[in-house]
Design an enzyme around this catalytic site. Structure first.
Site, PDB file in Angstrom:
ATOM      1  N   CYS A 109       0.823  -1.206   0.000  1.00  0.00           N
ATOM      2  CA  CYS A 109       0.000   0.000   0.000  1.00  0.00           C
ATOM      3  C   CYS A 109       0.861   1.262   0.000  1.00  0.00           C
ATOM      4  CB  CYS A 109      -1.010  -0.007   1.148  1.00  0.00           C
ATOM      5  SG  CYS A 109      -2.312   1.225   0.872  1.00  0.00           S
ATOM      6  N   HIS A 213      -4.065  -4.978   0.157  1.00  0.00           N
ATOM      7  CA  HIS A 213      -3.634  -5.314   1.524  1.00  0.00           C
ATOM      8  C   HIS A 213      -3.661  -6.824   1.753  1.00  0.00           C
ATOM      9  CE1 HIS A 213      -3.098  -1.411   3.533  1.00  0.00           C
ATOM     10  NE2 HIS A 213      -3.950  -0.972   2.615  1.00  0.00           N
ATOM     11  N   GLU A 215      -2.004  -8.552   3.750  1.00  0.00           N
ATOM     12  CA  GLU A 215      -1.849  -8.910   5.176  1.00  0.00           C
ATOM     13  C   GLU A 215      -3.200  -9.126   5.848  1.00  0.00           C
ATOM     14  OE1 GLU A 215      -1.644  -5.911   4.033  1.00  0.00           O
ATOM     15  OE2 GLU A 215      -2.556  -4.508   5.448  1.00  0.00           O
TER      16      GLU A 215
END
Ligand code: MN
Length: 249
Positions: A109, A213, A215
């Protein structure tokens, strides 16, 4: 050998106190990939990034504030979001030194934006007004909601890491890559043509940048995005092996 991955941290005010912090999702994703995350605060400063990287096997650049447009020679848009100059300078220096040393980097990001700026590229300061289109990139729902498609270039390291050339991703970013920096190649795009992933043009040093994203998908053992963290850790272990071999010569 267990890889040690530097995770770039943030400074946040919480319950009236300034805190050194990072989203748990980044830390959990590194642990799930079998490595040890070490959070590095921007308070350390841009002159001491070499000390941060001594003994580190990989670097994860995390999400957050907008990047100061002065760092890519543009005047700020009135729609620019919050910036953190100290964090910008710390992360640019941290990335540059890691890249110089051949330490593998995964940049997520804001991280992909920091890498692009560090290597001489530019950003859309306010994506919605400067590059309006059919795809909503700043969604406000669940952080693991896959809201737009991404096409991944076959044969890239990103495609190899996620194991597919078509996937849906989450999207909550205010900025994005405008002019791609020299030394980077685009590896994935949203349906509106926006760059959603990059990698280093050369095989070494290993570098992946991801605009979405991954994660946030760490809890799903079947998520293709987990392959990005697995790839970082695999590269970190092999880079450590190479530097150990060099030092024994
Ligand atoms: Mn997006």
């Amino acid at each position: 050998m267990t890889a040690r991955i530097i995770v770039s941290g943030v400074t946040r005010s919480w319950q009236g106190q300034q805190r050194a912090a990072v989203n748990v999702a980044y830390v959990a994703a590194i642990i799930a990939a079998g490595a040890i995350p070490l959070i590095a605060s921007p308070l350390i400063g841009d002159t001491r990034v070499g000390d941060v990287l001594d003994g580190a096997d990989g670097l994860l650049l995390t999400g957050g504030e907008d990047v100061d447009p002065a760092l890519y020679r543009q005047t700020p848009s009135p729609l620019l979001g919050a910036t953190d100059r100290a964090r910008d300078l710390f992360e640019i220096a941290l990335f540059s030194e890691a890249h110089r040393r051949g330490i593998p980097v995964l940049a997520i990001c804001r991280g992909i934006q920091v890498v692009n700026v560090a290597l001489g590229g530019t950003l859309w300061q306010d994506l919605a007004s400067e590059r309006p289109g059919p795809v909503e990139h700043a969604t406000a729902g669940a952080r693991d909601a896959r809201t737009h498609a991404v096409r991944v270039q076959h044969g890239t390291r990103v495609a190899e890491a996620v194991g597919t050339t078509q996937l849906a991703v989450n999207s909550f970013h205010h900025q994005a890559i405008r002019d791609l920096a020299p030394g980077l190649v685009a590896a994935a795009w949203a349906p509106d043509g926006l760059v959603e992933a990059v990698e280093s043009a050369e095989k070494e040093p290993w570098l992946l940048g991801i605009q979405w994203h991954p994660e946030e998908m760490h809890a799903d053992a079947t998520a293709p995005d987990r392959g990005l963290f697995a790839a970082l850790v695999r590269e970190a272990v092999s880079a450590r092996g190479r530097s150990t071999a060099d030092s024994l010569r």
